[in-house]
Each structure stands twice: as structure tokens, then as C-alpha cells.
Motif scaffolding. Structure first.
Motif, PDB file in Angstrom:
ATOM      1  N   VAL A   1     107.567 -15.500  11.036  1.00  0.00           N
ATOM      2  CA  VAL A   1     108.848 -16.061  11.487  1.00  0.00           C
ATOM      3  C   VAL A   1     109.867 -15.773  10.388  1.00  0.00           C
TER       4      VAL A   1
ATOM      5  N   HIS B   1     113.426 -15.391  14.500  1.00  0.00           N
ATOM      6  CA  HIS B   1     112.598 -14.601  15.429  1.00  0.00           C
ATOM      7  C   HIS B   1     111.141 -14.654  14.986  1.00  0.00           C
ATOM      8  N   GLY B   2     110.236 -14.758  15.957  1.00  0.00           N
ATOM      9  CA  GLY B   2     108.807 -14.861  15.648  1.00  0.00           C
ATOM     10  C   GLY B   2     108.042 -13.657  16.180  1.00  0.00           C
TER      11      GLY B   2
ATOM     12  N   THR C   1     104.032 -12.035  16.586  1.00  0.00           N
ATOM     13  CA  THR C   1     102.596 -12.308  16.520  1.00  0.00           C
ATOM     14  C   THR C   1     101.856 -11.028  16.159  1.00  0.00           C
TER      15      THR C   1
ATOM     16  N   SER D   1     107.285 -11.992  19.718  1.00  0.00           N
ATOM     17  CA  SER D   1     106.702 -12.929  20.701  1.00  0.00           C
ATOM     18  C   SER D   1     107.584 -14.164  20.892  1.00  0.00           C
ATOM     19  N   HIS D   2     108.456 -14.429  19.901  1.00  0.00           N
ATOM     20  CA  HIS D   2     109.329 -15.612  19.975  1.00  0.00           C
ATOM     21  C   HIS D   2     110.754 -15.197  19.600  1.00  0.00           C
TER      22      HIS D   2
ATOM     23  N   MET E   1     114.390 -18.127  18.306  1.00  0.00           N
ATOM     24  CA  MET E   1     113.760 -19.456  18.331  1.00  0.00           C
ATOM     25  C   MET E   1     114.812 -20.531  18.102  1.00  0.00           C
TER      26      MET E   1
ATOM     27  N   HIS F   1     106.094 -25.118  11.166  1.00  0.00           N
ATOM     28  CA  HIS F   1     106.043 -24.241  12.355  1.00  0.00           C
ATOM     29  C   HIS F   1     105.990 -25.097  13.625  1.00  0.00           C
TER      30      HIS F   1
ATOM     31  N   LEU G   1     108.906 -25.365  16.632  1.00  0.00           N
ATOM     32  CA  LEU G   1     108.603 -25.104  18.043  1.00  0.00           C
ATOM     33  C   LEU G   1     108.795 -26.341  18.927  1.00  0.00           C
TER      34      LEU G   1
END
Ligand code: P6P
Length: 344
Positions: free
Chosen positions: A176, A184-185, A187, A198-199, A202, A254, A258
Motif C-alpha cells: 500500500v 493504492h493497494g 497484491t 487490487s485496491h 483506497m 491496514h 480498510l
């Protein structure tokens, strides 16, 4: 022919898109960040097999924090230093594991960034297979400061960070980061060794349902902190909060990023200035929290405004969703008045 598959965006592609934010940087910034992503891929490979390749347990030496160095701490620190030292745009490295900053590329005119990092935060949890993380903070060399004064490169308020982030080694490995235009995340797909978006973008929920603190120290917290936690538990903010505490800052933050809520490490008798480190724990998460719409304070002021005096200085930390932090600031920071006390 139409292609229906969702686009696969790697972190390298994403960084290059962000590249435009750094005028004149000829890809050196993305090259710098790739040093971090490369190092974390090597770290995660060892973390995932710690029990098999004799990486569990203490190395036996005491680090600058006075903590027993775990073998994975040492490995992670060495890997990050090696990968980052290969980036000629970096002049100074500062690590949780080392007392003083490390000079790299001495004298190179291109050396204009400092990277501050905690190679393996939460490492005391490694032997029991709890999530751990790597944190990083990237700063520009201040105007007129040379390599003869590396401390000045890193002793800058968190608001000066040009990028910050973490990698959490949990049920999956997630990077992240932010360069100041959102969070932005990514994976890690271990089968191809690539961080995949993937994220995107965020955002921290306006309000959550968890508070995250080590309740064992509750009696040592300042009284108003104790009363604040009681408010959360008693439904003052509209619902009764549940507690979630992993004891690994990256994992606890984290979840807060989320799901929303509040993560706090208050002043305690053992750590009157808080336990978490300003430069490589509080600053990166504060940068990300604000970029995602949350708030981060040290109990009285914005974390990112704090002028560091020393590399390993500690700070209390209260970080999380807008609603919980607004209530904290109103309830804990405003002086007690008979009316306020009566309304509690
Ligand atoms: P306590 C891990 O050692 C760490 O620095 C952070 O990752 C974590 O949030 C904190 O300490 C946990 O401290 O006192 O609750 O065990």
C-alpha cells in the motif's frame, strides 16, 4: 474483437503513471520504488518459509532499540539496504535497525532522496505466525544540504514526505503506497512475482466499528483516553465498538484503513512519549491515513507537522476515521467543563 478481461496493472505501470507528478525525474523515482518492491518480494519469500529455513527465532544480538534482533529482522534490513543502495538517486538510508543513517552514493549529484524504513515491523510476532510488515518513507534532500549532514535529510516533518507506504505480510502480501495523489493497494501474485493493482484509490470509511489499542495498559493511559474508549464502547458514537488488536502496527493500521475505526498507542507509564517511532511508523501511516480521508494526531497535534529531533524518537499515535478522530479531538482535547462532564 472486444476484450472483457479486467486490465492487469502492475505496480511498475502504476508508478510510471504517477511519474508525471515528479517533473524532471527521468524515471528515477520509479526506479527507486522498484528497489523497495524488489526487497519486499525477497523478504516475503523468507517470511513465508521462516519455519523451514531456520529463520525463526532471535539472532541473539541486541539492536539499537535494545530489542533482541530476530533473524528475519536482520535479513530484511540487509536486503533493503542492498536493493536501495543500487539506486543512484538515493543518498541516505535510515533504518529502525541501525543507530545512524547510512550514506550511499557518496558525492553523487543524482543522490537527492532519503529512504527511512522499518524492515520488519512487529517482528516479535514472527515466531507465532502473526502478520508483520515493512514500512517506508521517502524524503527529498533539503535545499543546500550535502552528504556531510545525513541527519538533516531525514529529520523533516512527515508533511515533507513525497511518498510513503508499507507491505503487510499477511494471508496475502499487499503493498500500500501513496505519492500524494491517493492511496493504492497491490497484491503480490507469487506465481509471477508481480504486485498487481487490487485496491485502487483506497478511502478510509468515515466511521468504523473497531477500536484498536493494547487494553493491558489501560490503567496507565491518561484518564481522558480511558473515558474516550468508554464512550466508544458505550455507543456514544451511535453504536457499540468492538476491539481488534493484533499487536503489529502495519496489520492494525491496514485493517483500520480498510474498515475504518481508530488505532491508538497512547502514552503509558513505560512509554510516556508513546512506543511507536515517528519517522518510520507514525509518519508513513499518517501520510496514508490523510491521503485516504482519515486523520492522524499524536494526541494533541497533527503527526505530519511534528519536527523530528532524533531518528528513533517515539510518539503517541491516534489514527483513523474522520468521525472517531473528530470525537477524540472534541472530547479529549477540549478542556473539561462542568457541562461537558455532565453530558458524558
Ligand atoms: P505492544 C511491534 O513491536 C510494535 O512496534 C508495533 O508494530 C505494534 O503496534 C506495537 O509495537 C505493539 O506494542 O506494547 O502493544 O506489544
Amino acid at each position: 474483437m472486444s476484450h472483457s478481461a479486467a486490465p492487469i496493472i502492475t505496480v511498475q505501470q502504476h508508478i510510471l503513471q504517477d511519474q508525471q507528478r515528479f517533473p524532471g525525474s527521468s524515471g528515477e523515482f520509479s526506479w527507486l520504488l522498484s528497489g523497495i518492491t524488489m526487497a519486499t518480494k525477497l523478504i516475503q519469500a523468507k517470511v513465508r518459509r521462516a519455519g523451514l529455513n531456520d529463520m525463526l527465532g532471535a539472532k541473539g544480538e541486541i539492536n539499537v532499540q535494545g530489542e533482541i534482533q530476530q533473524k528475519l529482522d536482520v535479513y530484511s534490513n540487509e536486503v533493503l539496504i542492498q536493493c536501495l543502495s543500487a539506486r543512484e538517486s538515493i543518498g541516505v538510508l535510515a533504518s529502525e535497525e541501525d543507530e545512524r543513517p547510512l550514506l550511499v552514493h557518496q558525492g553523487s549529484e543524482q543522490a537527492r532522496y532519503a529512504v527511512v524504513f522499518d524492515p520488519l515491523d512487529g517482528s516479535s510476532n514472527i515466531d507465532v505466525n502473526v502478520s508483520v510488515g515493512t514500512t517506508f518513507s521517502i524524503l527529498r534532500r533539503p535545499e543546500g544540504v550535502g552528504l556531510d549532514d545525513p541527519q538533516k535529510w531525514v529529520l523533516q516533518p512527515g508533511a515533507k514526505q513525497i511518498a510513503a507506504g508499507y507491505v503487510v505480510y499477511g494471508s496475502s502480501t499487499i503493498l500500500v503506497y501513496s505519492v500524494g495523489n491517493g492511496v493504492h493497494g497491490f497484491t503480490l501474485d507469487p506465481s509471477v512475482g508481480a504486485y498487481i493493482l487490487s485496491h485502487p484509490n483506497m478511502r478510509m470509511p468515515e466511521q468504523g466499528k473497531y477500536y484498536s489499542v493494547n487494553e493491558a495498559y489501560r490503567d496507565n493511559f491518561p484518564p481522558r483516553y480511558q473515558q474516550y474508549l468508554d464512550r466508544l464502547r458505550n455507543g456514544t458514537l451511535g453504536h457499540a465498538y468492538a476491539s481488534r488488536y493484533i499487536g503489529s502496527m502495519v496489520a492494525d493500521f491496514h485493517r483500520t484503513l480498510l474498515k475504518g475505526g481508530v488505532f491508538l498507542y497512547p502514552p503509558t507509564a513505560e512509554n510516556p512519549d508513546g512506543k511507536l517511532r515517528l519517522l518510520y511508523e507514525a509518519n508513513p501511516v499518517a501520510f496514508l491515513a490523510e491521503q485516504a480521508g482519515g486523520t492522524a494526531i499524536d494526541g494533541t497535534r497533527r503527526v505530519l507537522d511534528i519536527q523530528p529531533e532524533s531518528i528513533h524518537q517515539r510518539t503517541p499515535l491516534v489514527v483513523g476515521s474522520r468521525v472517531e478522530l473528530a470525537d477524540f479531538e472534541r472530547f479529549v482535547l477540549e478542556p473539561e467543563t462542568p457541562q461537558a462532564v455532565a453530558s458524558e
